[in-house]
Design a protein around this motif. Structure first.
Motif, PDB file in Angstrom:
ATOM      1  N   GLN A   1       0.845  -1.190   0.000  1.00 36.63           N
ATOM      2  CA  GLN A   1       0.000   0.000   0.000  1.00 36.63           C
ATOM      3  C   GLN A   1       0.876   1.233   0.000  1.00 36.63           C
ATOM      4  O   GLN A   1       1.639   1.469   0.943  1.00 36.63           O
TER       5      GLN A   1
ATOM      6  N   LYS B   1      -3.028   5.455  -1.689  1.00 41.97           N
ATOM      7  CA  LYS B   1      -3.536   4.438  -2.618  1.00 41.97           C
ATOM      8  C   LYS B   1      -4.097   3.238  -1.862  1.00 41.97           C
ATOM      9  O   LYS B   1      -3.808   3.036  -0.690  1.00 41.97           O
ATOM     10  N   GLU B   2      -4.885   2.450  -2.560  1.00 48.05           N
ATOM     11  CA  GLU B   2      -5.423   1.242  -1.965  1.00 48.05           C
ATOM     12  C   GLU B   2      -4.350   0.152  -1.927  1.00 48.05           C
ATOM     13  O   GLU B   2      -3.397   0.154  -2.715  1.00 48.05           O
ATOM     14  N   ARG B   3      -4.547  -0.774  -1.028  1.00 49.57           N
ATOM     15  CA  ARG B   3      -3.626  -1.894  -0.953  1.00 49.57           C
ATOM     16  C   ARG B   3      -3.786  -2.753  -2.203  1.00 49.57           C
ATOM     17  O   ARG B   3      -4.911  -3.015  -2.646  1.00 49.57           O
ATOM     18  N   GLU B   4      -2.667  -3.195  -2.757  1.00 45.35           N
ATOM     19  CA  GLU B   4      -2.714  -3.965  -3.992  1.00 45.35           C
ATOM     20  C   GLU B   4      -1.927  -5.254  -3.882  1.00 45.35           C
ATOM     21  O   GLU B   4      -0.960  -5.346  -3.123  1.00 45.35           O
TER      22      GLU B   4
ATOM     23  N   GLU C   1       8.334   3.796  -7.726  1.00 43.84           N
ATOM     24  CA  GLU C   1       6.921   3.449  -7.574  1.00 43.84           C
ATOM     25  C   GLU C   1       6.698   2.162  -6.776  1.00 43.84           C
ATOM     26  O   GLU C   1       5.560   1.796  -6.489  1.00 43.84           O
TER      27      GLU C   1
END
Length: 121
Positions: free
Chosen positions: A39, A43-46, A86
């Motif tokens: 995460q 941003k959302e956890r991916e 990123e």
């Protein structure tokens, strides 16, 4: 119950490498699918990667990250190479009993507290 503890996070330069490890306790997790999520701020956890009956990777880390069961049977490692800015995020280890393509948060029952990975440009 399964307890998960991540380690190995830290600071790396772009193009560098880090190795994360997840240690499980409480139960043997050889029959569990172990996953890594991340995460980033805002941003959302991916999903990042998982290992169960086979290995799975998100498109963003495929060919750069490698997931494996550790030498200690109750550990799972994530080797991260060619790091990019990123990739900066908190990385979480997760576990669920069973196998299959498990890439969604809700599919996992157990979570670690997370470890910070920061990649500088």
């Amino acid at each position: 119950q399964v307890q998960l503890v991540e380690s190995g996070g830290g600071l790396a330069q772009a193009g560098g490498s880090l190795r994360l490890s997840c240690a499980a306790s409480g139960r043997t997790v050889r029959t569990y699918t172990m996953g890594w999520f991340r995460q980033a701020p805002g941003k959302e956890r991916e999903f990042v990667s998982a290992i169960g009956d086979r290995t799975y990777y998100s498109d963003s880390v495929k060919d750069r990250f490698t997931i494996s069961r550790g030498n200690a049977k109750n550990t799972v490692d994530l080797q991260m190479n060619s790091l990019k800015p990123e990739d900066t995020a908190v990385y979480y280890c997760a576990a669920v009993r069973g196998s299959g393509r498990l890439t969604r948060e809700y599919e996992y029952d157990y979570w670690g507290q997370g470890t910070q990975v920061t990649v500088s440009s």
